[in-house]
Scaffold this active site. Structure first.
Site, PDB file in Angstrom:
ATOM      1  N   HIS A   1       0.849  -1.196   0.000  1.00  0.00           N
ATOM      2  CA  HIS A   1       0.000   0.000   0.000  1.00  0.00           C
ATOM      3  C   HIS A   1       0.886   1.247   0.000  1.00  0.00           C
ATOM      4  O   HIS A   1       0.539   2.266  -0.605  1.00  0.00           O
ATOM      5  CB  HIS A   1      -0.887   0.056   1.248  1.00  0.00           C
ATOM      6  CG  HIS A   1      -1.875  -1.063   1.352  1.00  0.00           C
ATOM      7  ND1 HIS A   1      -1.731  -2.094   2.242  1.00  0.00           N
ATOM      8  CD2 HIS A   1      -3.026  -1.304   0.680  1.00  0.00           C
ATOM      9  CE1 HIS A   1      -2.752  -2.931   2.122  1.00  0.00           C
ATOM     10  NE2 HIS A   1      -3.557  -2.474   1.179  1.00  0.00           N
TER      11      HIS A   1
ATOM     12  N   GLN B   1      -1.045  -3.929  -9.031  1.00  0.00           N
ATOM     13  CA  GLN B   1      -1.043  -4.995 -10.045  1.00  0.00           C
ATOM     14  C   GLN B   1      -1.258  -6.365  -9.385  1.00  0.00           C
ATOM     15  O   GLN B   1      -1.688  -7.316 -10.014  1.00  0.00           O
ATOM     16  CB  GLN B   1       0.298  -4.948 -10.793  1.00  0.00           C
ATOM     17  CG  GLN B   1       0.510  -6.010 -11.849  1.00  0.00           C
ATOM     18  CD  GLN B   1      -0.470  -5.914 -13.005  1.00  0.00           C
ATOM     19  OE1 GLN B   1      -0.823  -4.808 -13.420  1.00  0.00           O
ATOM     20  NE2 GLN B   1      -0.925  -7.049 -13.504  1.00  0.00           N
TER      21      GLN B   1
ATOM     22  N   GLN C   1      -8.994  -7.227 -10.185  1.00  0.00           N
ATOM     23  CA  GLN C   1      -9.652  -6.021  -9.661  1.00  0.00           C
ATOM     24  C   GLN C   1      -9.283  -4.800 -10.516  1.00  0.00           C
ATOM     25  O   GLN C   1     -10.147  -3.995 -10.874  1.00  0.00           O
ATOM     26  CB  GLN C   1      -9.224  -5.800  -8.209  1.00  0.00           C
ATOM     27  CG  GLN C   1      -9.626  -4.447  -7.642  1.00  0.00           C
ATOM     28  CD  GLN C   1      -9.405  -4.360  -6.148  1.00  0.00           C
ATOM     29  OE1 GLN C   1     -10.181  -4.905  -5.383  1.00  0.00           O
ATOM     30  NE2 GLN C   1      -8.373  -3.666  -5.722  1.00  0.00           N
TER      31      GLN C   1
ATOM     32  N   SER D   1       0.615  -8.837   1.230  1.00  0.00           N
ATOM     33  CA  SER D   1      -0.842  -8.860   1.325  1.00  0.00           C
ATOM     34  C   SER D   1      -1.210  -8.718   2.792  1.00  0.00           C
ATOM     35  O   SER D   1      -0.503  -9.254   3.659  1.00  0.00           O
ATOM     36  CB  SER D   1      -1.371 -10.206   0.797  1.00  0.00           C
ATOM     37  OG  SER D   1      -2.692 -10.422   1.257  1.00  0.00           O
TER      38      SER D   1
HETATM   39  O1  PAF Z   1      -8.083  -3.651  -2.917  1.00  0.00           O
HETATM   40  C1  PAF Z   1      -8.745  -3.357  -1.904  1.00  0.00           C
HETATM   41  O2  PAF Z   1      -8.201  -3.160  -0.815  1.00  0.00           O
HETATM   42  C2  PAF Z   1     -10.262  -3.217  -1.995  1.00  0.00           C
HETATM   43  O3  PAF Z   1     -10.791  -4.160  -2.859  1.00  0.00           O
HETATM   44  C3  PAF Z   1     -10.720  -1.794  -2.393  1.00  0.00           C
HETATM   45  C4  PAF Z   1     -10.245  -1.413  -3.779  1.00  0.00           C
HETATM   46  C5  PAF Z   1     -10.190  -0.803  -1.370  1.00  0.00           C
HETATM   47  C6  PAF Z   1     -12.250  -1.728  -2.381  1.00  0.00           C
HETATM   48  O4  PAF Z   1     -12.761  -2.007  -1.121  1.00  0.00           O
END
Ligand code: PAF
Length: 281
Positions: free
Chosen positions: A37, A148, A153, A185
């Site tokens: 993140h 990625q 998603q 993760s």
């Molecule tokens: O990738 C994530 O953490 C979630 O799927 C998101 C994009 C924040 C949507 O809740």
């Protein structure tokens, strides 16, 4: 950096930033932030003037037997983490703020969701597309950043943004890995020490399959078998899927003639991990 909990407050802060001529970058997250993140927040800080991070564990995207309740939550540590990486605003809404009444509306991306995680997690991508649409409408960013690592998603969000003309530019950020190759993760935190050691098999199997592709293998069934065998050699691994799909449509291919995504989802105990690698021709 400020932390706000209501939609009205986010709108107010973002409007002020816009008035000051700033571009808005947005990183949607579910918290339990890690260096992966961090790379998204850093990319947002580089690419835009004012960075908003949302932290919201979205119930809509969890199945009934999934880990909604035990999903790790630590707002204070997450906020500190974002501040250190240049975020300006944290939006941490309650469930009630996001879903004050039962939702009568949802966003479904028909293409791209009948394969890979869409098969084993029915309704998951509807939940993701719905909350991301809401968050885009709340924050109204110029740029939004996705990893990625969650390749499906990312593809679903890109398609949704294109189909619905949502005025945001979607940016993808490469997967961040541990020293041994395991993709970062939030769910890695659930792994026992033995499962954590075993989980490296995902990276190793993907790498080995990529080497086969680089050496000229074009038979997708052979690659699939190879991936499955390589993962199955690890006794703690239970495969959900190990696939070779077209990088755009995410549909399984029989031979590799265009860019393909090698994608895996594997359980270690109760923890389901995903990973992928893109092979470009
Ligand atoms: O990738 C994530 O953490 C979630 O799927 C998101 C994009 C924040 C949507 O809740």
């Amino acid at each position: 950096m400020e932390i706000v909990h209501t939609i009205a407050e986010v709108r107010q802060h973002v409007a002020q930033a816009r008035q000051a001529g700033k571009t808005i970058g947005f990183v949607p997250t579910m918290g339990a932030l890690h260096v992966g993140h961090g790379a998204l927040v850093e990319a947002a800080s580089k690419g835009s003037d004012y960075v908003v991070v949302s932290i919201f564990v979205n119930p809509l995207q969890f199945g009934p037997s999934e880990d909604l309740e035990r999903y790790p939550r630590n707002l204070e540590a997450d906020a500190q983490f974002c501040a250190e990486r240049g975020a300006h605003l944290i939006f941490a809404p309650s469930n009630k703020e996001m879903y004050p009444r039962e939702m009568a509306t949802s966003v479904t991306v028909d293409a791209l969701t009948n394969t890979l995680c869409g098969v084993s997690r029915p309704g998951h991508f509807r939940g993701v597309a719905t909350v991301v649409t809401k968050l885009f409408n709340i924050v109204q960013p110029d740029f939004a950043y996705f990893g990625q690592k969650d390749a499906q998603q990312l593809a679903v969000i890109r398609r949704m943004v294109a189909d619905l003309n949502i005025p945001v530019q979607v940016e993808s950020v490469p997967t961040v890995r541990e020293a041994d190759g395991l993709a970062l993760s939030s769910r890695n935190a659930y792994l026992s020490p033995a499962e954590r050691r075993a989980a490296v098999v995902l990276y190793q199997a993907l790498q080995a399959a990529m080497a086969r592709l680089a050496a000229g293998e074009r038979n997708a069934d052979a690659l699939r078998d190879f991936l499955r065998e390589a993962i199955s050699r690890e006794p703690l691994a239970r495969i959900d899927y190990a696939e070779v799909v077209d990088a755009e449509s995410l549909q399984p291919v029989s031979s590799v003639e265009r860019d393909v995504l090698l994608a895996v989802a594997v359980f270690f105990g109760k923890t389901r991990l995903i990973d992928n690698m893109l092979f470009t021709m």
